[in-house]
Design an enzyme around this catalytic site. Structure first.
Site, mmCIF file in Angstrom:
data_model
loop_
_atom_site.group_PDB
_atom_site.id
_atom_site.type_symbol
_atom_site.label_atom_id
_atom_site.label_comp_id
_atom_site.label_asym_id
_atom_site.label_seq_id
_atom_site.Cartn_x
_atom_site.Cartn_y
_atom_site.Cartn_z
ATOM 1 N N LYS A 37 0.799 -1.229 0.000
ATOM 2 C CA LYS A 37 0.000 0.000 0.000
ATOM 3 C C LYS A 37 0.829 1.276 0.000
ATOM 4 O O LYS A 37 0.428 2.263 -0.605
ATOM 5 C CB LYS A 37 -0.976 0.006 1.178
ATOM 6 C CG LYS A 37 -0.320 0.067 2.546
ATOM 7 C CD LYS A 37 -1.338 -0.198 3.655
ATOM 8 C CE LYS A 37 -0.664 -0.112 5.010
ATOM 9 N NZ LYS A 37 -1.468 -0.742 6.071
ATOM 10 N N ARG A 132 -8.243 -0.789 16.820
ATOM 11 C CA ARG A 132 -8.537 -0.418 15.445
ATOM 12 C C ARG A 132 -9.548 -1.467 14.980
ATOM 13 O O ARG A 132 -10.530 -1.686 15.670
ATOM 14 C CB ARG A 132 -7.269 -0.314 14.583
ATOM 15 C CG ARG A 132 -7.487 0.602 13.368
ATOM 16 C CD ARG A 132 -6.268 0.750 12.472
ATOM 17 N NE ARG A 132 -5.962 -0.465 11.738
ATOM 18 C CZ ARG A 132 -4.948 -0.577 10.866
ATOM 19 N NH1 ARG A 132 -4.136 0.464 10.638
ATOM 20 N NH2 ARG A 132 -4.720 -1.712 10.229
HETATM 21 C C1 LIG Z 1 -0.617 -1.516 6.646
HETATM 22 C C2 LIG Z 1 -0.981 -2.813 7.233
HETATM 23 C C3 LIG Z 1 -0.008 -3.789 7.449
HETATM 24 C C4 LIG Z 1 1.466 -3.535 7.188
HETATM 25 O O1 LIG Z 1 1.974 -2.736 8.217
HETATM 26 P P1 LIG Z 1 3.534 -2.348 8.262
HETATM 27 O O2 LIG Z 1 3.675 -1.658 9.556
HETATM 28 O O3 LIG Z 1 3.773 -1.463 7.091
HETATM 29 O O4 LIG Z 1 4.290 -3.616 8.194
HETATM 30 C C5 LIG Z 1 -0.410 -5.011 7.954
HETATM 31 N N1 LIG Z 1 -1.700 -5.259 8.229
HETATM 32 C C6 LIG Z 1 -2.675 -4.356 8.051
HETATM 33 C C7 LIG Z 1 -4.070 -4.717 8.383
HETATM 34 C C8 LIG Z 1 -2.345 -3.089 7.545
HETATM 35 O O5 LIG Z 1 -3.315 -2.198 7.362
#
Ligand SMILES: *Cc1c(COP(=O)(O)O)cnc(C)c1O
Length: 354
Positions: A37, A132
């Protein structure tokens, strides 16, 4: 000519970071979902992760998944944010798996999967304290039971996400709770849970500590691959590159100026207070990039470069010793916040290089 400002992304370093993490985690029985992302689903980034051995790609936006598929990235695709119910048809069309917390949405995914004559896999996210996304543990059995009965829906597994909203650290205790929930689901419902996705880059300290990983067999990693740091204290991870990504901006003004503003001091463009101390004259440089494109707090310049302020379109730095010439390029390392903003600014180019 390269365009400025731009992000330079060193794919060899990205590959090395991803490969190293995949190897270390595989030894602990954990597969890696590569999270795309922050690069808006860049096919170059995605393909580097796939070469490094990630088991699937995850993105929070269905649009990014669609653009990777459009660019012929060949991988299982996971939507790692709960789908908007209005996107259900797109989600079953483009994502193999989606993370879910609302049964209404899962019912709609089932409706759309029947229409499209496809199977959609659902991973249920559980709330373990970070507040969250996540199903409250007490409600899990009911949702699992209904999910498993819905036509064209397969229960992929369960997962959790910590650290992102409240900074709750993944640790032996909450990870053991996740394992207990998996065991509890299996004994209560006789469904088997194959994938247990324990978290994100914030889980690495726990995952690589040697602690019992229980039933957890997957992590979703973005930031640790991009920036080479764990995300609880942002400490560098051993043998990873922390400089895979560089921001380049261009000098548009370079002058010796007073360090103290003159006149009555009120609010700045962004509400902060202006500088009030007098450090004599300084070599002040303006770069053509601003708060619209980066988070100035999240930039780190080379030695001798100090970030002094920013407005929408101007980044003000001071250099010690040398006056920077007009047109010169100045390089910065970025934190995740600055990286996200730069990636999403239409004014910042991307240069993926080997
Ligand atoms: C963005 C995201 C991740 C990845 O997180 P990082 O800290 O970039 O490794 C993993 N799981 C979910 C649900 C996310 O939204």
């Amino acid at each position: 000519m390269n365009c400025t400002p731009r992000l330079e992304i060193d794919l060899d370093k990205i590959y090395h970071n991803a490969y190293t993490l995949v190897q270390r985690l595989n030894r602990r029985g954990i597969s890696v979902t590569g999270v795309t992302k922050a690069t808006l689903g860049s096919p170059d980034f995605a393909n580097a992760l796939l070469r490094a051995g990630v088991s699937s790609l995850g993105d929070s936006r269905i649009e990014n998944i669609e653009s990777m598929l459009h660019a012929n990235v060949t991988s299982e695709m996971t939507l790692i944010r709960s789908p908007m119910i209005t996107h259900a048809a797109r989600v079953v069309k483009f994502a193999d798996v989606s993370f879910n917390t609302e049964i209404e949405v899962i019912r709609q995914l089932s409706v759309e999967a029947q229409k499209a004559d496809c199977i959609h896999r659902v991973l249920l996210m559980v709330e373990l304290g970070d507040l969250r996304e996540g199903i409250m543990p007490d409600d899990l059995i009911d949702i699992v039971s209904e999910t498993c009965c819905l036509p064209n829906i397969v229960l992929e597994g369960i997962g959790t996400n910590l650290a992102c909203r409240s900074g709750v650290s993944p640790d032996v205790s909450n990870m053991a709770t996740l394992t207990e929930l998996v065991n509890f689901i299996e004994t209560t419902t006789s469904e088997s849970i194959n994938v247990v996705s324990g978290g994100n880059s914030a889980n690495l300290t726990w995952a690589l500590s040697g602690a019992d990983t229980g039933r957890i067999n997957n992590l979703r990693l973005g930031e640790a691959i991009l920036l080479g740091r764990e995300t609880l204290y942002r400490k560098p991870i051993a043998n990873l590159h922390t400089d895979a990504i560089t921001l380049i901006a261009e000098v548009i003004e370079s002058k010796s100026k007073p360090s103290k503003p003159s006149g009555e001091i009120a609010q700045t463009a962004f509400g902060a207070k202006g500088a009030t101390t007098d450090r004599g004259r300084v070599l002040q440089t303006i770069l053509a990039i601003g708060i619209q494109d980066i988070d100035p707090e999240g930039l780190q310049g080379d030695k001798g470069i100090k970030i002094c302020g920013a407005s929408s379109d101007h980044l003000i730095i001071e250099s010690t010793g040398r006056k920077l010439p007009i047109g010169a390029e100045v390089a910065f390392q970025l934190n995740y916040s600055a990286l996200l903003r730069a990636m999403t600014s239409p004014f910042v180019g991307n240069m993926y290089k080997y």
